[in-house]
Design a protein around this motif. Structure first.
Motif, PDB file in Angstrom:
ATOM      1  N   HIS A 179      -1.095  -6.762   5.648  1.00 56.37           N
ATOM      2  CA  HIS A 179      -1.227  -6.371   4.241  1.00 56.37           C
ATOM      3  C   HIS A 179      -1.287  -4.844   4.147  1.00 56.37           C
ATOM      4  N   VAL A 180      -0.713  -4.287   3.086  1.00 59.84           N
ATOM      5  CA  VAL A 180      -0.750  -2.825   2.890  1.00 59.84           C
ATOM      6  C   VAL A 180      -1.052  -2.537   1.416  1.00 59.84           C
ATOM      7  N   VAL A 181      -1.938  -1.553   1.185  1.00 58.99           N
ATOM      8  CA  VAL A 181      -2.239  -1.084  -0.176  1.00 58.99           C
ATOM      9  C   VAL A 181      -2.215   0.440  -0.136  1.00 58.99           C
ATOM     10  N   CYS A 182      -1.654   1.065  -1.179  1.00 56.60           N
ATOM     11  CA  CYS A 182      -1.602   2.524  -1.229  1.00 56.60           C
ATOM     12  C   CYS A 182      -2.498   3.026  -2.373  1.00 56.60           C
ATOM     13  N   CYS A 183      -3.428   3.920  -2.063  1.00 57.27           N
ATOM     14  CA  CYS A 183      -4.395   4.405  -3.058  1.00 57.27           C
ATOM     15  C   CYS A 183      -4.107   5.853  -3.458  1.00 57.27           C
ATOM     16  N   TRP A 184      -4.363   6.151  -4.744  1.00 59.40           N
ATOM     17  CA  TRP A 184      -4.018   7.452  -5.323  1.00 59.40           C
ATOM     18  C   TRP A 184      -5.157   8.012  -6.162  1.00 59.40           C
ATOM     19  N   ILE A 212       4.563  -2.718  -2.137  1.00 60.08           N
ATOM     20  CA  ILE A 212       3.188  -2.334  -1.778  1.00 60.08           C
ATOM     21  C   ILE A 212       2.482  -1.933  -3.075  1.00 60.08           C
ATOM     22  N   PRO A 213       1.297  -2.520  -3.362  1.00 60.10           N
ATOM     23  CA  PRO A 213       0.604  -2.150  -4.597  1.00 60.10           C
ATOM     24  C   PRO A 213       0.112  -0.702  -4.567  1.00 60.10           C
ATOM     25  N   ASN A 214       0.300   0.006  -5.698  1.00 55.94           N
ATOM     26  CA  ASN A 214      -0.298   1.326  -5.916  1.00 55.94           C
ATOM     27  C   ASN A 214      -1.617   1.116  -6.655  1.00 55.94           C
ATOM     28  N   VAL A 215      -2.704   1.644  -6.077  1.00 55.76           N
ATOM     29  CA  VAL A 215      -4.013   1.417  -6.691  1.00 55.76           C
ATOM     30  C   VAL A 215      -4.683   2.750  -6.992  1.00 55.76           C
ATOM     31  N   GLY A 216      -5.265   2.855  -8.176  1.00 53.71           N
ATOM     32  CA  GLY A 216      -6.026   4.055  -8.538  1.00 53.71           C
ATOM     33  C   GLY A 216      -6.934   3.710  -9.695  1.00 53.71           C
ATOM     34  N   GLN A 217      -7.959   4.507  -9.892  1.00 53.24           N
ATOM     35  CA  GLN A 217      -8.894   4.242 -10.980  1.00 53.24           C
ATOM     36  C   GLN A 217      -9.260   5.567 -11.622  1.00 53.24           C
ATOM     37  N   ALA A 218      -9.035   5.685 -12.939  1.00 51.81           N
ATOM     38  CA  ALA A 218      -9.367   6.936 -13.635  1.00 51.81           C
ATOM     39  C   ALA A 218     -10.841   7.270 -13.413  1.00 51.81           C
ATOM     40  N   ALA A 274      -1.175  -7.831  -1.867  1.00 49.67           N
ATOM     41  CA  ALA A 274      -1.062  -6.813  -0.816  1.00 49.67           C
ATOM     42  C   ALA A 274      -0.285  -7.294   0.407  1.00 49.67           C
ATOM     43  N   LEU A 275       0.128  -8.555   0.400  1.00 49.42           N
ATOM     44  CA  LEU A 275       0.851  -9.093   1.554  1.00 49.42           C
ATOM     45  C   LEU A 275       2.079  -8.236   1.825  1.00 49.42           C
ATOM     46  N   PHE A 276       2.230  -7.798   3.071  1.00 49.04           N
ATOM     47  CA  PHE A 276       3.308  -6.856   3.384  1.00 49.04           C
ATOM     48  C   PHE A 276       4.615  -7.600   3.620  1.00 49.04           C
ATOM     49  N   TYR A 277       5.519  -7.414   2.657  1.00 46.00           N
ATOM     50  CA  TYR A 277       6.816  -8.065   2.769  1.00 46.00           C
ATOM     51  C   TYR A 277       7.836  -7.149   2.108  1.00 46.00           C
TER      52      TYR A 277
END
Length: 291
Positions: A59-64, A106-112, A263-266
């Motif tokens: 699984h991969v998640v990218c945070c910003w 890959i999901p892009n995740v961030g929180q104001a 987040a499953l890496f495919y």
């Protein structure tokens, strides 16, 4: 309990900045026919695929970061105030990088109001209960997140060179626990994030005090044991010490959720290829994906 999930949490900001500056120093911005600079995104993909190849995540998640203001600026308006605006060739690449990450499913995740670090901290706590987590970053602050099932992979010069830390390797090398790292920064401050800690206390003294008294509470309970100089410095900057600790600690309760299914890496080769071609990434099959 054994776990088969290997989750990679990617610090998107760290990878993009590192990749951008690696070529920007020689004014190589890879401007495509639409006038769009792509050097940062291209280099970021190279870092990402090399790490995926090395660590084989499921699984991969990218945070910003989401904007430049966070709760830390509310606590201390000068937080990171020493940083200039990003170079103009980098600015359009922030959104571009997210688009490219999205093309890899890959999901892009961030929180104001929070930094990428806080998102990574929050997700690492959630995921590590049932999975092995690898945090891919260039930021040593992330080492405070080490715990069972959470490793930090620090990018070093070049591609595929990493300093990997688990909880025990960190303690062995640094002599303190990941948790004590927060107090270390609170005492000595952090010039890159622009908060002072206790004026006149550097890393050496801070380490010595933490090894002896464990944490800030322990130090404050034993002020009478300190040298006169140490004691007066701490008493003078007591409020700043407590504030610096709040600024140094990665906030692991950000209000975000990213399911493991998402987040499953495919990788859909067609979707990825279309995006890479649209951006005119040269030789991407060989240089990025290693096909």
């Amino acid at each position: 309990m054994t776990t088969t999930n290997r989750i990679m949490l990617v610090d998107g900001m760290a990878l993009l900045f590192r990749a951008f500056y690696a070529t920007a120093m020689s004014n190589y911005f890879m401007i495509n026919s639409k006038g769009m600079p792509t050097n940062g995104v291209y280099g970021m993909m190279k870092h990402l695929f090399t790490a995926i190849d090395t660590y084989q995540p499921t699984h991969v998640v990218c945070c910003w970061d989401m904007g430049s203001k966070t709760f830390r600026n509310d606590l201390f308006p000068d937080y990171k105030a020493n940083r200039g605006a990003p170079p103009e060739e980098l600015i359009p690449q922030f959104d571009l990088a997210k688009e490219v990450v999205e093309s890899l499913n890959i999901p892009n995740v961030g929180q104001a109001g929070y930094e990428a670090d806080d998102c990574i901290g929050t997700l690492s706590r959630t995921y590590s209960e049932h999975s092995q987590v690898f945090i891919l970053t260039g930021d040593q602050d992330m080492l405070q997140l080490l715990q069972p099932n959470v490793n930090v992979v620090l990018l070093k010069k070049g591609h595929g060179n990493y300093a990997e830390y688990g909880e025990s390797t960190f303690v062995e090398e640094k002599g303190i626990t990941p948790e004590q790292m927060v107090d270390l920064k609170a005492l000595m401050g952090d010039s890159s994030d622009n908060y002072p800690g206790v004026k006149g206390i550097g890393e050496k003294t801070a380490l010595k005090l933490l090894l002896k008294y464990e944490n800030i509470e322990g130090i404050l309970e034993n002020l009478d044991q300190l040298t006169k100089g140490q004691r007066s410095k701490i008493e003078q900057d007591l409020d700043m010490l407590h504030l610096s600790r709040k600024l140094a600690r990665i906030h692991c309760e950000a209000d975000l959720d990213c399911s493991l299914d998402d987040a499953l890496f495919y990788i859909d080769d067609e979707k990825m290829g279309a995006k890479f071609d649209e951006l005119e990434f040269r030789n991407w099959k060989k240089n990025i994906v290693g096909m």
